[in-house]
Design an enzyme around this catalytic site. Structure first.
Site, PDB file in Angstrom:
ATOM      1  N   LEU A 205      -5.425  -2.910  56.548  1.00 49.88           N
ATOM      2  CA  LEU A 205      -5.711  -3.537  57.889  1.00 49.88           C
ATOM      3  C   LEU A 205      -5.039  -3.434  59.237  1.00 49.88           C
ATOM      4  O   LEU A 205      -3.902  -3.933  59.617  1.00 49.88           O
ATOM      5  CB  LEU A 205      -5.426  -4.927  57.650  1.00 49.88           C
ATOM      6  CG  LEU A 205      -6.570  -5.942  56.980  1.00 49.88           C
ATOM      7  CD1 LEU A 205      -7.137  -5.461  55.863  1.00 49.88           C
ATOM      8  CD2 LEU A 205      -6.059  -7.454  57.022  1.00 49.88           C
TER       9      LEU A 205
ATOM     10  N   GLN B 265     -13.041  -4.856  63.365  1.00 47.54           N
ATOM     11  CA  GLN B 265     -13.230  -6.184  63.053  1.00 47.54           C
ATOM     12  C   GLN B 265     -13.577  -7.119  64.187  1.00 47.54           C
ATOM     13  O   GLN B 265     -14.521  -7.932  64.419  1.00 47.54           O
ATOM     14  CB  GLN B 265     -12.572  -6.887  62.226  1.00 47.54           C
ATOM     15  CG  GLN B 265     -12.868  -8.101  61.367  1.00 47.54           C
ATOM     16  CD  GLN B 265     -12.271  -8.401  60.145  1.00 47.54           C
ATOM     17  OE1 GLN B 265     -11.311  -9.120  60.423  1.00 47.54           O
ATOM     18  NE2 GLN B 265     -12.446  -7.766  59.158  1.00 47.54           N
TER      19      GLN B 265
ATOM     20  N   GLU C 204     -12.009  -2.765  57.789  1.00 45.01           N
ATOM     21  CA  GLU C 204     -11.722  -3.877  57.137  1.00 45.01           C
ATOM     22  C   GLU C 204     -12.490  -4.698  56.578  1.00 45.01           C
ATOM     23  O   GLU C 204     -13.343  -5.285  57.385  1.00 45.01           O
ATOM     24  CB  GLU C 204     -10.463  -4.647  58.149  1.00 45.01           C
ATOM     25  CG  GLU C 204      -9.729  -4.239  58.870  1.00 45.01           C
ATOM     26  CD  GLU C 204      -8.951  -4.826  59.815  1.00 45.01           C
ATOM     27  OE1 GLU C 204      -9.122  -6.079  59.906  1.00 45.01           O
ATOM     28  OE2 GLU C 204      -8.134  -4.414  60.563  1.00 45.01           O
TER      29      GLU C 204
ATOM     30  N   HIS D 266     -11.217 -13.829  68.921  1.00 46.27           N
ATOM     31  CA  HIS D 266     -12.464 -13.737  68.255  1.00 46.27           C
ATOM     32  C   HIS D 266     -13.470 -13.644  69.332  1.00 46.27           C
ATOM     33  O   HIS D 266     -14.500 -13.507  69.087  1.00 46.27           O
ATOM     34  CB  HIS D 266     -12.522 -14.611  67.114  1.00 46.27           C
ATOM     35  CG  HIS D 266     -11.535 -14.631  66.214  1.00 46.27           C
ATOM     36  ND1 HIS D 266     -10.624 -15.498  66.261  1.00 46.27           N
ATOM     37  CD2 HIS D 266     -11.408 -13.652  65.148  1.00 46.27           C
ATOM     38  CE1 HIS D 266      -9.698 -15.308  65.153  1.00 46.27           C
ATOM     39  NE2 HIS D 266     -10.202 -14.269  64.438  1.00 46.27           N
TER      40      HIS D 266
ATOM     41  N   GLU E  67      -5.756  -1.085  62.775  1.00 44.11           N
ATOM     42  CA  GLU E  67      -6.898  -0.622  63.812  1.00 44.11           C
ATOM     43  C   GLU E  67      -6.348   0.971  63.952  1.00 44.11           C
ATOM     44  O   GLU E  67      -7.351   1.812  64.284  1.00 44.11           O
ATOM     45  CB  GLU E  67      -7.032  -1.326  64.975  1.00 44.11           C
ATOM     46  CG  GLU E  67      -7.770  -2.670  64.721  1.00 44.11           C
ATOM     47  CD  GLU E  67      -7.182  -3.864  64.014  1.00 44.11           C
ATOM     48  OE1 GLU E  67      -7.681  -4.432  62.951  1.00 44.11           O
ATOM     49  OE2 GLU E  67      -5.761  -3.718  64.047  1.00 44.11           O
TER      50      GLU E  67
END
Length: 760
Positions: free
Chosen positions: A474, A498, A445, A547, A476
């Site tokens: 997008l 990502q 991505e 994240h 995985e």
């Protein structure tokens, strides 16, 4: 009277009765003519398919016979699915196939097409040898040709049947990647016009991995990417014990954009053959994906101990028996004049006798006898060859590839510039990898146009073009499936995930597909890859669990997988080259986990010191700086006599800072960067721990299931008898903003743990 469970005896009797009652048709045909008007299937072909169907049926009966006295260990059979013989006949033997567990007849046809021969002069019948392969799997014989007794799978390298243990269509994303690789790689081990084929059951259309594969195939087709892929849905109306809603499978398969839909009665061998030929010809010519939906039946239940009485009405079983594909093929042969009922029953008995004889022969074959023998194919390590691979890459970069290298770097080689950050080092190493490995491809991505979220892949798309560096959809699961398939097709995939948190919904592509390939094929097939993952915690300006994920337990639990965590630019390039060499040489599956918070870090002890940066090594220094998988690095601080700190990732920087303060107080430390979380550098850890007798484990993953548990176990197993203390993050997801500091380890906690040990 028909019971509510279809037994082997009942199935045998019903077949004999049905064939005995058959009558020749009004129009007698020659063996070279079609068995009926409008079909391309000739009498000769139908006889061959009938033999394969018989062998498959008798394999099921033999498996249940073996199970009756505990010598057979797998009884999920192909009875009712023997129509897939016609699919195999429509394909070529050099079309790679990923087969689900009801593919006995397909496998027998593929063996016949390839002229499979045995070792002895008396064992030249391909059907007999196909039966031997399958029954060796049933009895877990070490002589089984693909998995060697590790599982009963359909697979054999010389038949281009790639083993899959999936029961939930997790092999379908790989199939998409395989088709992508066939189309993309002229050096793939199959002809340029080959196609990839994968079969699956109707209930599997509901699995996330199947949905991902359908979506990815359609997405690539929408973008104009050639994808020679044929998916075969074998629909018997049941997912183990759950009936599929009427019409649902057809509706969901028809609705897939970019995938042509074809359907046929899978119990009618002529109809199946004609539909399969149409599908195969279209995919081969158009290089576009299609799905063939075959309606079938399931006879004798799902497995040997399956109590169908609990969920299948008697009328459903009677309906399925009436559609027995073996009886259907017999009807075509008798009505067309290609055979008599007596001939077909005699052939049924002859094949049954041959299969039973093989079953008796494989009973006494040796089984896997030791743990070492079992795990041998999991992770072959040839470090000298990997080191040679790095040296060869250096020779190419400094020699024939020097001009291309200079051009790729825009006339300024990275080793001639200043020291680099972790992100810059990885970027330069990827550039060199793509230059030295023509089969390397990098995708994920936002890796191409955007250059990655953190700029790690910046300029790579411009340097190497869309064939080598490209953005994906997008998803995985599809990204990893693409890597799985292109690796099989001879490429060296470098996919990017990502964020670490995004990997978890696709973990089974690594656990159940990537890690199993070498294990269940004894190295005959491999899926080399280096999966780059941005992860771990400590981002200061972009927080939250998605994240800042600090969970790697599932990766460390995958047998054979290499898990690398580069903390410093000084290590990152050599570690990445080691992973790429291991993938190319040994077919290793490597995960290269890059600490996001350290991507652009420049300083170590104080602002402006640039101590975290490192110069980039030129090709001449690659062999000497080669870093074998599974070796740690030690940083002595002060006398290095008082305390050993074992850590990795973000913990390395924090621990070095704490160690410097301890040195100012008169305490010497040695900070050990594990670098490799799987396999752990156990010998290095025990040696460095024993040097001081005091060990502080600084683990940024969670206390439960974290890396620290493995380190402690390695120390105990290695005989360490000193004092040990563990600092680990809380058993919590990482919250947003400053709250993250309350669950993650920090320098204060490391300092307190160090002083507690030093006081002992």
């Amino acid at each position: 009277m028909l019971g509510r469970v279809t037994t082997p005896q009942n199935l045998d009797e019903r077949f004999r009765d049905a064939v005995s009652a058959l009558q020749p048709g009004e129009q007698r045909r020659t063996p070279d003519e079609p068995v009926r008007d409008g079909s391309a299937l000739t009498g000769v072909q139908a006889r061959e398919l009938f033999d394969a169907q018989l062998a498959s049926r008798h394999l099921d009966l033999a498996a249940r016979w073996l199970r009756s006295f505990n010598e057979g260990f797998y009884t999920i059979g192909s009875s009712g699915h023997e129509g897939n013989a016609a699919v195999a006949a429509a394909l070529r033997p050099d079309d790679p196939a990923l087969l689900h567990y009801r593919s006995g007849a397909f496998y027998c046809v593929r063996a016949f097409q390839a002229g499979l021969e045995g070792d002895a002069e008396s064992d030249k019948d391909p059907l007999v040898e196909a039966a031997r392969d399958v029954l060796r799997g049933v009895v877990a014989s070490a002589a089984e040709p693909i998995a060697g007794g590790r599982h009963k799978v359909f697979g054999r390298a010389d038949l281009q049947v790639i083993p899959t243990t999936s029961t939930i269509a997790s092999h379908l994303p790989r199939a998409v990647g395989l088709a992508f690789g066939i189309a993309r790689n002229p050096q793939a081990p199959w002809p340029d016009d080959a196609l990839a084929v994968a079969s699956f059951g109707d209930a599997s259309v509901n699995h996330a991995s199947a949905t991902a594969a359908f979506n990815a195939a359609g997405w690539y087709d929408h973008r104009g990417q050639r994808l020679p892929l044929l998916l075969i849905c074998e629909d018997n109306g049941y997912g183990i014990s759950v009936p599929s809603p009427e019409g649902w499978t057809a509706a969901t398969l028809r609705a897939r954009p970019g995938i042509r839909y074809l359907a046929a009665d899978g119990c009618d061998v002529a109809a199946t053959y004609d539909a399969a030929r149409e599908a195969v010809d279209w995919v081969r010519e158009q290089r576009r994906p299609a799905v063939l939906h075959l309606t079938m039946v399931r006879l004798m239940g799902h497995a040997g101990a399956d109590a169908e009485i609990a969920y299948r009405p008697a009328e459903d079983i009677a309906r399925d028996l009436a559609r027995d594909p073996l009886a259907g093929t017999a009807r075509l042969l008798v009505e067309s004049g290609s055979a008599t009922p007596e001939e077909l029953i005699a052939r049924y008995d002859e094949v049954g006798w041959q299969v039973r004889k093989v079953a008796e022969e494989v009973l006494g074959e040796a089984k896997l006898a030791t743990a070492g023998e079992i795990v041998a194919p999991l992770a072959p390590r040839r470090p000298l060859r990997a080191a040679r691979g790095v040296a060869d890459a250096a020779d190419r970069a400094a020699g024939p590839g020097a001009a291309a290298r200079l051009q790729a770097f825009g006339g300024r080689l990275p080793e001639h510039g200043g020291p680099l950050t972790l992100a810059q080092t990885i970027n330069a190493t990827l550039t060199d990898a793509l230059l030295s490995e023509p089969g390397a491809i990098l995708f994920g991505e936002d890796v191409a146009v955007k250059g990655g979220v953190y700029g790690v892949t910046k300029n790579l798309h411009d340097r190497f073009g869309a064939d080598r560096v490209f953005d994906t959809l997008l998803d995985e699961t599809s990204i990893l499936g693409l890597a799985l398939g292109t690796g099989l097709a001879g490429l060296l995939p470098i996919p990017e995930i990502q964020y670490l948190a995004y990997l978890h919904n696709a973990e089974d592509q690594l656990r159940g597909e990537a890690a199993t390939m070498g294990f269940f094929s004894r190295g005959a097939f491999r899926n080399p890859m280096v999966v780059r993952v941005a992860g771990l915690a400590y981002q200061q300006s972009f927080g939250g669990h998605f994240h800042n994920d600090n969970s790697v337990a599932v990766l460390r639990d995958i047998p054979g997988l290499v898990l690398a965590v580069p903390a410093r630019p000084a290590d990152a390039a050599a570690m990445l080259r080691s992973c790429l060499a291991a993938a190319a040489v040994d077919g290793s599956v490597c995960v290269f986990l890059e600490p996001i918070a350290l991507y652009h870090t420049r300083d170590l002890y104080e602002q402006g010191d640039n101590e975290w940066l490192a110069p980039y090594a030129g090709p001449g220094d690659w062999p000497g700086g080669h870093m074998p998988i599974g070796r740690a690095r030690t940083y002595p601080v002060g006398s290095a006599d008082d305390l050993t700190i074992l850590t990795f990732g973000n913990g390395v920087r924090m621990s070095l800072r704490v160690a410097a303060r301890l040195a100012a107080q008169g305490y010497g430390s040695r900070v050990v960067d594990l670098r490799w979380l799987s396999p752990l550098p156990a010998a290095d850890l025990v040696r460095e721990a024993s040097a001081t007798g005091r060990v502080l484990i600084v683990d940024e993953t969670r206390r439960s299931g974290g890396v620290g548990e493995g380190i402690l176990a390695a120390l105990v197993d290695g005989g360490f008898v000193g004092a040990a203390r563990r600092i680990a993050s809380a058993d919590s997801l990482v919250p947003l903003g400053p709250a993250a500091q309350h669950v993650l380890i920090g320098e204060d906690a490391i300092t307190q743990g160090a002083h507690a040990l030093l006081a002992r």
